[in-house]
Design a protein around this motif. Structure first.
Motif, PDB file in Angstrom:
ATOM      1  N   LYS A   3      12.191  46.203  11.636  1.00 35.01           N
ATOM      2  CA  LYS A   3      11.577  47.487  11.978  1.00 35.01           C
ATOM      3  C   LYS A   3      12.153  48.606  11.118  1.00 35.01           C
ATOM      4  CE  LYS A   3      10.438  46.420  16.742  1.00 35.01           C
ATOM      5  NZ  LYS A   3      10.612  46.781  18.151  1.00 35.01           N
ATOM      6  N   ILE A   4      13.450  48.538  10.837  1.00 32.58           N
ATOM      7  CA  ILE A   4      14.077  49.560   9.997  1.00 32.58           C
ATOM      8  C   ILE A   4      13.519  49.479   8.581  1.00 32.58           C
ATOM      9  CG2 ILE A   4      16.269  50.288   8.952  1.00 32.58           C
ATOM     10  CD1 ILE A   4      17.647  49.417  11.531  1.00 32.58           C
ATOM     11  N   LEU A   5      13.377  48.248   8.056  1.00 33.94           N
ATOM     12  CA  LEU A   5      12.824  48.078   6.717  1.00 33.94           C
ATOM     13  C   LEU A   5      11.386  48.570   6.651  1.00 33.94           C
ATOM     14  CD1 LEU A   5      14.232  44.584   5.679  1.00 33.94           C
ATOM     15  CD2 LEU A   5      14.922  46.817   4.837  1.00 33.94           C
ATOM     16  N   GLN A   6      10.607  48.288   7.662  1.00 40.86           N
ATOM     17  CA  GLN A   6       9.216  48.742   7.671  1.00 40.86           C
ATOM     18  C   GLN A   6       9.134  50.259   7.791  1.00 40.86           C
ATOM     19  OE1 GLN A   6       7.380  46.543  10.860  1.00 40.86           O
ATOM     20  NE2 GLN A   6       6.992  44.731   9.564  1.00 40.86           N
ATOM     21  N   LYS A   7      10.039  50.848   8.575  1.00 40.64           N
ATOM     22  CA  LYS A   7      10.014  52.285   8.779  1.00 40.64           C
ATOM     23  C   LYS A   7      10.384  53.042   7.501  1.00 40.64           C
ATOM     24  CE  LYS A   7      11.961  55.839  11.774  1.00 40.64           C
ATOM     25  NZ  LYS A   7      12.894  56.106  12.880  1.00 40.64           N
ATOM     26  N   TYR A   8      11.368  52.537   6.777  1.00 37.59           N
ATOM     27  CA  TYR A   8      11.853  53.223   5.575  1.00 37.59           C
ATOM     28  C   TYR A   8      11.408  52.527   4.285  1.00 37.59           C
ATOM     29  CZ  TYR A   8      14.801  55.723   8.866  1.00 37.59           C
ATOM     30  OH  TYR A   8      15.251  56.483   9.897  1.00 37.59           O
ATOM     31  N   LYS A   9      10.312  51.795   4.345  1.00 38.40           N
ATOM     32  CA  LYS A   9       9.829  51.044   3.196  1.00 38.40           C
ATOM     33  C   LYS A   9       9.554  51.959   1.995  1.00 38.40           C
ATOM     34  CE  LYS A   9       5.688  49.504   3.553  1.00 38.40           C
ATOM     35  NZ  LYS A   9       4.480  48.720   3.894  1.00 38.40           N
ATOM     36  N   MET A  10       8.910  53.056   2.214  1.00 39.61           N
ATOM     37  CA  MET A  10       8.559  53.956   1.127  1.00 39.61           C
ATOM     38  C   MET A  10       9.816  54.546   0.476  1.00 39.61           C
ATOM     39  SD  MET A  10       6.151  55.094  -0.719  1.00 39.61           S
ATOM     40  CE  MET A  10       4.730  54.661   0.238  1.00 39.61           C
ATOM     41  N   TYR A  11      10.793  54.939   1.269  1.00 40.58           N
ATOM     42  CA  TYR A  11      12.032  55.494   0.725  1.00 40.58           C
ATOM     43  C   TYR A  11      12.795  54.439  -0.078  1.00 40.58           C
ATOM     44  CZ  TYR A  11      11.138  59.378   3.875  1.00 40.58           C
ATOM     45  OH  TYR A  11      10.571  60.438   4.520  1.00 40.58           O
ATOM     46  N   ILE A  12      12.814  53.225   0.428  1.00 36.22           N
ATOM     47  CA  ILE A  12      13.500  52.137  -0.277  1.00 36.22           C
ATOM     48  C   ILE A  12      12.836  51.877  -1.626  1.00 36.22           C
ATOM     49  CG2 ILE A  12      14.028  49.666  -0.205  1.00 36.22           C
ATOM     50  CD1 ILE A  12      14.349  49.996   2.856  1.00 36.22           C
ATOM     51  N   LEU A  13      11.500  51.889  -1.661  1.00 38.86           N
ATOM     52  CA  LEU A  13      10.789  51.675  -2.914  1.00 38.86           C
ATOM     53  C   LEU A  13      11.044  52.805  -3.914  1.00 38.86           C
ATOM     54  CD1 LEU A  13       7.363  50.265  -1.664  1.00 38.86           C
ATOM     55  CD2 LEU A  13       9.165  49.048  -2.881  1.00 38.86           C
ATOM     56  N   VAL A  14      11.058  54.030  -3.422  1.00 36.64           N
ATOM     57  CA  VAL A  14      11.297  55.176  -4.302  1.00 36.64           C
ATOM     58  C   VAL A  14      12.715  55.118  -4.879  1.00 36.64           C
ATOM     59  CG1 VAL A  14      11.571  57.691  -4.355  1.00 36.64           C
ATOM     60  CG2 VAL A  14       9.583  56.671  -3.243  1.00 36.64           C
ATOM     61  N   VAL A  15      13.687  54.896  -4.026  1.00 39.31           N
ATOM     62  CA  VAL A  15      15.081  54.839  -4.487  1.00 39.31           C
ATOM     63  C   VAL A  15      15.268  53.657  -5.442  1.00 39.31           C
ATOM     64  CG1 VAL A  15      17.466  54.441  -3.748  1.00 39.31           C
ATOM     65  CG2 VAL A  15      16.025  56.043  -2.495  1.00 39.31           C
ATOM     66  N   GLY A  16      14.694  52.513  -5.130  1.00 47.48           N
ATOM     67  CA  GLY A  16      14.797  51.348  -6.008  1.00 47.48           C
ATOM     68  C   GLY A  16      14.140  51.604  -7.352  1.00 47.48           C
ATOM     69  N   GLY A  17      12.966  52.230  -7.361  1.00 43.76           N
ATOM     70  CA  GLY A  17      12.287  52.545  -8.613  1.00 43.76           C
ATOM     71  C   GLY A  17      13.078  53.513  -9.465  1.00 43.76           C
ATOM     72  N   VAL A  18      13.660  54.517  -8.835  1.00 45.79           N
ATOM     73  CA  VAL A  18      14.474  55.488  -9.567  1.00 45.79           C
ATOM     74  C   VAL A  18      15.700  54.802 -10.167  1.00 45.79           C
ATOM     75  CG1 VAL A  18      15.959  57.520  -9.286  1.00 45.79           C
ATOM     76  CG2 VAL A  18      13.675  57.500  -8.300  1.00 45.79           C
ATOM     77  N   LEU A  19      16.336  53.925  -9.413  1.00 47.95           N
ATOM     78  CA  LEU A  19      17.503  53.206  -9.933  1.00 47.95           C
ATOM     79  C   LEU A  19      17.132  52.323 -11.121  1.00 47.95           C
ATOM     80  CD1 LEU A  19      19.397  52.219  -6.666  1.00 47.95           C
ATOM     81  CD2 LEU A  19      20.051  53.930  -8.366  1.00 47.95           C
ATOM     82  N   ILE A  20      15.982  51.689 -11.066  1.00 49.32           N
ATOM     83  CA  ILE A  20      15.537  50.852 -12.184  1.00 49.32           C
ATOM     84  C   ILE A  20      15.268  51.717 -13.416  1.00 49.32           C
ATOM     85  CG2 ILE A  20      13.615  49.431 -13.001  1.00 49.32           C
ATOM     86  CD1 ILE A  20      13.543  48.163 -10.241  1.00 49.32           C
ATOM     87  N   MET A  21      14.615  52.867 -13.235  1.00 44.43           N
ATOM     88  CA  MET A  21      14.347  53.755 -14.374  1.00 44.43           C
ATOM     89  C   MET A  21      15.639  54.273 -14.989  1.00 44.43           C
ATOM     90  SD  MET A  21      10.974  55.966 -13.499  1.00 44.43           S
ATOM     91  CE  MET A  21      11.143  56.182 -11.734  1.00 44.43           C
TER      92      MET A  21
END
Length: 103
Positions: A3-21
């Motif tokens: 539930k936590i992963l589903q709730k913060y899915k968008m934030y996790i994707l944004v932070v992960g994408g920024v880290l990759i860039m």
């Protein structure tokens, strides 16, 4: 946990994408810094003047241009090596003797 992963899915994707860039940008920047450091590194000294890695690269580029104009038999008789070291030494000796024209 799911539930936590589903709730913060968008934030996790944004932070992960920024880290990759950032990792791609830092990798390229570190490679450029390393290349610049190698270009200014002194390879050897000729009569008190330092010859850097970029000088050798320039000499090898000039030698490749000459090889395209001059036939292979003449290049073999001149006994020029492929990495441009001998060409750099010959041009340095010509400049020291005042045999190079131009500005």
């Amino acid at each position: 946990m799911i539930k936590i992963l589903q709730k913060y899915k968008m934030y996790i994707l944004v932070v992960g994408g920024v880290l990759i860039m950032i990792s791609f940008l830092l990798g390229d920047a570190l490679r450029q810094i390393n290349t610049f450091a190698n270009d200014t590194q002194t390879m050897y000294n000729v009569d008190g003047s330092k010859v850097s890695h970029s000088d050798l690269n320039t000499a090898s580029i000039h030698l490749e241009g000459i090889k395209r104009v001059i036939n292979k038999d003449l290049m073999k008789s001149l006994k020029m090596d492929d990495d441009g070291t001998q060409w750099q030494l010959v041009t340095a000796a010509a400049e020291k003797a005042g045999l190079v024209g131009g500005p």
